[in-house]
Scaffold this motif. Structure first.
Motif, PDB file in Angstrom:
ATOM      1  N   THR A   1      48.217  43.598  39.380  1.00 39.60           N
ATOM      2  CA  THR A   1      49.629  43.533  39.765  1.00 39.60           C
ATOM      3  C   THR A   1      49.969  42.234  40.470  1.00 39.60           C
ATOM      4  O   THR A   1      51.073  42.052  40.965  1.00 39.60           O
ATOM      5  CB  THR A   1      49.974  44.693  40.709  1.00 39.60           C
ATOM      6  OG1 THR A   1      49.094  44.613  41.831  1.00 39.60           O
ATOM      7  CG2 THR A   1      49.806  46.014  40.022  1.00 39.60           C
TER       8      THR A   1
ATOM      9  N   ARG B   1      49.197  41.100  43.273  1.00 44.29           N
ATOM     10  CA  ARG B   1      49.579  41.171  44.671  1.00 44.29           C
ATOM     11  C   ARG B   1      48.490  40.492  45.508  1.00 44.29           C
ATOM     12  O   ARG B   1      47.317  40.738  45.318  1.00 44.29           O
ATOM     13  CB  ARG B   1      49.744  42.624  45.107  1.00 44.29           C
ATOM     14  CG  ARG B   1      50.563  42.696  46.397  1.00 44.29           C
ATOM     15  CD  ARG B   1      50.483  44.050  47.002  1.00 44.29           C
ATOM     16  NE  ARG B   1      51.263  45.044  46.244  1.00 44.29           N
ATOM     17  CZ  ARG B   1      52.075  45.905  46.835  1.00 44.29           C
ATOM     18  NH1 ARG B   1      52.261  45.866  48.115  1.00 44.29           N
ATOM     19  NH2 ARG B   1      52.687  46.822  46.124  1.00 44.29           N
TER      20      ARG B   1
ATOM     21  N   GLY C   1      51.110  50.264  46.293  1.00 38.71           N
ATOM     22  CA  GLY C   1      52.209  50.835  45.535  1.00 38.71           C
ATOM     23  C   GLY C   1      51.746  51.601  44.307  1.00 38.71           C
ATOM     24  O   GLY C   1      50.562  51.650  43.987  1.00 38.71           O
ATOM     25  N   GLU C   2      52.682  52.170  43.588  1.00 39.36           N
ATOM     26  CA  GLU C   2      52.368  52.971  42.411  1.00 39.36           C
ATOM     27  C   GLU C   2      51.800  52.121  41.282  1.00 39.36           C
ATOM     28  O   GLU C   2      50.983  52.565  40.486  1.00 39.36           O
ATOM     29  CB  GLU C   2      53.621  53.713  41.922  1.00 39.36           C
ATOM     30  CG  GLU C   2      53.931  54.947  42.739  1.00 39.36           C
ATOM     31  CD  GLU C   2      52.749  55.887  42.885  1.00 39.36           C
ATOM     32  OE1 GLU C   2      52.089  56.202  41.869  1.00 39.36           O
ATOM     33  OE2 GLU C   2      52.432  56.282  44.035  1.00 39.36           O
ATOM     34  N   SER C   3      52.285  50.875  41.184  1.00 38.57           N
ATOM     35  CA  SER C   3      51.790  50.022  40.111  1.00 38.57           C
ATOM     36  C   SER C   3      50.303  49.758  40.280  1.00 38.57           C
ATOM     37  O   SER C   3      49.553  49.707  39.306  1.00 38.57           O
ATOM     38  CB  SER C   3      52.559  48.699  40.076  1.00 38.57           C
ATOM     39  OG  SER C   3      52.622  48.159  41.381  1.00 38.57           O
TER      40      SER C   3
END
Lengths: 174, 718, 97
Positions: B411, B413, B508-510
């Motif tokens: 993702t 991040r 997070g969900e991702s």
């Protein structure tokens, strides 16, 4: 008698030597040198070295000095010469050094005959006996061709090399 | 006396008294050779890969190496690395079985060649097989092969795959040299070798300056300890004339009286070596930084094997430490201080690996306490169980980090994959990891009937049992510290589990969609280690415990097996200790027997776990970049690790750097360089002055010649 | 007579040395060197009266070497003269670096 002759010859040798050093003319110097060599040959005779006396006259005074003379003539140095004695501090120094060496040597040479080391060697009597037995030439020739034969051969080689070297150096390059 | 043990050669050393069967070791050299071969094979491959990579880089077609080549670079280390260690494990196990089948009292020594023989000093290359080295072999190759297997999955995508296995195999080789060498010199070879591999693996990702520095730090801090170790060996040789185990342990009781200053000095010097290698106070600072290496490396080197070398050293040199009560007490004190100190730091760390690192330091402190109290078997026992559950914890942490890294990478991040504040509720995504790590947590916390319960209980018991006679007050205090540290262990481990696997989900969900359980090569080692963490403690149940509720009233299969097994190795040391310091007390300092205090300890640990869970339950944790460190007070001090690194920086590093800078600028550049340049200038000047004499005038030379002649003449005559 | 001969040799030697030091003419310098050699010869011959025939052998060799040296030395002087048109040793300072 011998002593008188010796001192006379010694005086001649010294005079000649001083002449060598002091004469401005190279030819005069050279002739003084011949005189010295001749007187020394006389002293050799007094010292029972007859063979060397003969060689001294023939080789030194004859051949080598003539060679010098040849060179002087060849280079045309017999005239137009200038007095070339060094002056000043150099002369001073030279005389100082030489005088000191002479003093030291004189100091050392006092009473040389009484040196105890001579008792281990043949001495004048032994030498006289040797000369009586073999003659002067034989006395020199025997060791020369036995114990010192290698040195003798090498000296021969040296003369050859010197000969070649002299020719190579003096040859005028075209 | 020198090397008398070697003189007899390999054959027939092992005839058991009473005419029993002789123990004939099975290819002991091959146990060492296998990892070395793995190292060579992987090393050649790593070099070839590096050269190929460089060539491709030069020809400008990066990454176009082709699939077959890439597969080869992967397949060979995959089989060679774990395979060689696994084979070594099989050999070790066969040797263990053979040894268990006979009654063996004296160590079996396989002599290979003479390393150096200078005057009275001889160092032999010889392997010693006895109960202790075989047990250590099993731990190293067993845990080692599991970790190698785990690494296959963990390091799969790393470009330095072959290089990694090359170093790891080399490490196993040196570790085996360390434990199997038949004398102190060979142990030192292994000691330095594992230090080298540790350095190489901590700085495995050396492109990162910080990681390379961590490797350097480990290496340099270890030098302090190695210096002590080496001096200890020298001192032994000076006074005993021997450096092999058989010679030293035979000569020491005759040469030294109990508490002799020389043997105390030897023990303290060896202890210094052990402190460095095993990361005890005050030389522990390198181990937390060593977490810069790949996580399986942390599991193998910085938890299960290398760092326990100090404990092994003290247990091996038990005779010397038993003769030196001061040395033993120092070891125990350092161990206790370390156990408590690092446990407090672990309470407030957020990096999952840092918590485990401080936990390792703390557990090593327990082992030092054990060997310092003279309970060498208890120390080795905890070494073994610790190898199981701490390797498991590290591998579990590795699995977590690996998964988190992939999820965050997917993702894009930019979060720290190791910070527990970025995790939370991972049990939903990594159930296998959660279960196995939970098992290990219960084991390390000392909950009955997990492995840590038995080993830690034994350490605490023996420390308390020394509270009579010599250093009674000291050992009583250490006993109390050990109890506190054991409770703290439960607290920080629970905190780790809660922060990682429970609570609110911070990512997070991702990311959650990208979180997967790890492949089978990684979960199988976890499962095996979890089993060992559960049952590993049952091999050495104290008799008192064995017959009580905790031993299932005698149901557990083996009572005090490890004690009986190691008895031939530790008997001499135990005898000396008992003669000098008196027998162990029958009750703990506060009264009460072993069963009572085992119950107290496990109850306290369980209570600590429950209270910690209660305290942390429902607390909202913020991700790392939204949190700030604790504001002040003790929490801040603990979070900042008691400022020890800063203090060392002020007191040691900076003065040394300053002194070095001074030495560089002034002593080296000014004085030494100045002297060298000055000599050069002087010679040039003299040469110039001498050249003035070269007038080219023949007459000048003649004058000088005459002066020289005059001088010589004057000297001769006057 | 030994002492007297040795003293004469010493005097000839220092005179020759003086010649080497104070004269500028290369040929005279050379001649002075020959004089020094002869002074040594004299010492050898005088001592050979006491020490054996080997002294005279030495003189023989020295004369030979002196002849060789004279040949080469004079050749050098000739070639230097060709170059500088002079035999003044102060003009030759090629040996300086």
């Amino acid at each position: 008698m011998t002593e008188i002759v010796f001192y006379a010859l010694a005086a001649m040798a010294l005079g000649g030597a001083i002449g060598v050093v002091l004469k401005s003319n190279p030819v005069a110097s050279l002739l003084s040198m011949v005189g010295t060599l001749a007187s020394m040959a006389g002293i050799f005779v007094l010292l029972e070295a007859h063979f060397l006396a003969a060689i001294q006259v023939m080789v030194y005074a004859g051949a080598i000095m003539v060679l010098f003379l040849f060179v002087i003539m060849l280079l045309n140095l017999g005239h137009d010469y200038e007095p070339d004695l060094r002056r000043g501090i150099g002369q001073f120094l030279a005389f100082g050094v030489v005088g000191t060496i002479a003093g030291l040597l004189a100091r050392q040479l006092r009473g040389a005959e009484d040196n105890p080391v001579y008792q281990f060697f043949p001495g004048p009597e032994g030498m006289d006996r040797l000369l009586a037995e073999e003659g002067i030439v034989g006395a020199i020739a025997r060791p020369l061709f036995t114990d010192y034969v290698i040195a003798f051969e090498l000296v021969g080689l040296l003369l050859l090399v010197a000969l070649v070297g002299a020719v190579a150096l003096a040859k005028r390059r075209v | 006396m020198t090397a008398s043990g070697f003189a007899a050669g390999p054959a027939a050393q092992a005839v058991a008294p009473g005419g029993g069967e002789a123990f004939e070791p099975l290819l002991p050299g091959l146990i060492l050779l296998l990892p070395l071969l793995g190292f060579a094979g992987n090393g050649i491959l790593a070099l070839a890969a590096a050269r190929g990579g460089a060539a491709r880089l030069r020809s400008g077609e990066a990454g176009a190496g082709g699939e077959p080549e890439r597969r080869l670079v992967h397949a060979l280390p995959t089989w060679l690395g774990p395979g060689s260690v696994a084979l070594a494990f099989v050999l070790s196990a066969l040797n263990f079985a053979r040894m268990a089948g006979v009654e063996l009292h004296d160590p079996v020594i396989r002599h290979y060649w003479s390393w150096m023989a200078t005057g009275p000093f001889t160092a032999e290359v010889a392997l010693q097989l006895d109960q202790l080295s075989v047990i250590m072999n099993l731990i190293i190759t067993g845990v080692g092969s599991l970790i190698h297997l785990f690494s296959v999955g963990y390091m799969r995508e790393d470009p330095g795959y072959a290089r990694y296995f090359c170093y790891l195999n080399l490490f196993v080789f040196f570790m085996l040299v360390l434990v199997m060498g038949a004398g102190f010199p060979l142990m030192f070879v292994g000691w330095e070798g594992v230090g080298l591999c540790s350095y190489l693996l901590i700085g495995f990702w050396f492109e990162d300056r910080e990681k390379a520095d961590a490797g350097k730090k480990a290496f340099i801090v270890n030098r302090i300890g190695d210096f002590g170790f080496l001096l200890g060996i020298f001192l032994l040789f000076r006074h005993l004339g021997a450096v092999d185990y058989v010679g030293v342990f035979a000569a020491a009781p005759e040469a030294f009286s109990y508490g002799d200053p020389v043997v105390t000095a030897v023990a303290l010097l060896l202890l210094l070596g052990a402190i460095g290698k095993s990361a005890q106070v005050p030389l522990y600072v390198w181990l937390p930084d060593a977490m810069a290496g790949p996580t399986p490396v942390s599991a193998l080197i910085h938890a299960a094997t290398m760092v326990t070398a100090g404990v092994y050293l003290i247990a091996r040199a038990g005779v010397l430490f038993a003769l030196a009560p001061v040395g033993s007490a120092a070891a125990a004190t350092i161990g206790a201080v370390t156990a408590l100190f690092s446990a407090t730091i672990a309470l407030k760390q957020y990096d999952i690996k840092k918590v485990l690192a401080y936990s390792t330091v703390s557990q090593l402190g327990f082992m030092f306490m054990a060997v310092g109290a003279g309970a060498y078997v208890a120390g080795i026992f905890h070494l073994m169980t610790h190898a199981f559950f701490k390797a498991l914890l590290f591998l579990g942490a590795g699995a977590v980090i690996h998964s988190m890294h992939h999820a965050l990478h997917a993702t894009h991040r930019e979060w720290d994959a190791q910070d527990m504040r970025n995790m939370g509720d991972l049990r939903r995504y990594l159930p296998m990891t959660w279960i196995t790590m939970g098992t290990a947590t219960l084991a390390i916390a000392g909950i009955w009937p997990f492995a840590g319960f038995f080993s830690k209980d034994e350490i605490i018991w023996y420390t308390g049992a020394r509270a009579e006679g010599e250093f009674a007050v000291l050992y009583a205090a250490l006993w109390a510290i050990a109890l506190v540290a054991a409770v703290l262990t439960a607290v920080y481990m629970t905190r780790l589990m809660v922060l990682t696997f429970h609570g609110n989900q911070r990512f997070g969900e991702s990311e959650a969609r990208n979180l997967h359980e790890e492949p089978v090569t990684m979960t199988v080692p976890l499962a095996v280690l979890a089993l060992l963490a559960v049952f590993g403690g049952w091999i050495n149940v104290p008799p008192a415990v064995h017959d009580s509720f905790f031993g299932g009233f005698g149901l557990l299969p083996m009572s005090e097996w490890l004690h009986y097994w190691l008895e031939p190795v530790t008997a001499a040391a135990d005898g000396i200790r008992a003669a000098g310091a008196g027998p162990y007390s029958e009750s703990a300092p506060l009264g009460g027997g072993e069963v009572l205090w085992a119950a107290v300890a496990t109850t306290a640990a369980a209570a600590a776990i429950l209270l910690t869970m209660r305290a942390l339950a429902g607390r909202e944790v913020r991700p790392a970049d939204e949190s700030s460190p604790p504001e002040g007070g003790l929490a801040r001090v603990l979070h900042d690790k008691w400022y020890v690194d800063e203090a060392y920086d002020r007191v040691i590093v900076r003065p040394v750097v300053g002194a070095s800078r001074f030495a560089w600028r002034w002593i080296d550049q000014f004085v030494i360089d100045g002297a060298v340049d000055g000599i050069g200038a002087l010679v040039r000047g003299l040469g110039w002055a001498g050249s003035l004499l070269q007038t080219g005038q023949v007459t000048t030379y003649a004058v000088i010649l005459a002066l020289g002649a005059l001088t010589i003449l004057g000297a001769l005559i006057l | 007579m030994l002492t007297e001969a040795l003293v004469l040799g010493a005097l000839l030697f220092v005179i020759g040395m003086l010649g080497v030091l104070v004269r500028r003419n290369a040929i005279i310098v050379f001649l002075s060197i020959e004089l020094q050699l002869n002074a040594v010869n004299l010492s050898f011959v005088a001592l050979s009266r006491y020490l054996g025939i080997e002294g005279q052998l030495f003189v023989f060799f020295i004369m030979t070497v002196a002849a060789a040296e004279a040949a080469v030395g004079l050749a050098i002087i000739i070639s230097i003269f060709r170059h500088y048109e002079s035999v003044n040793v102060e003009n030759f300072s090629l040996l300086r670096w």
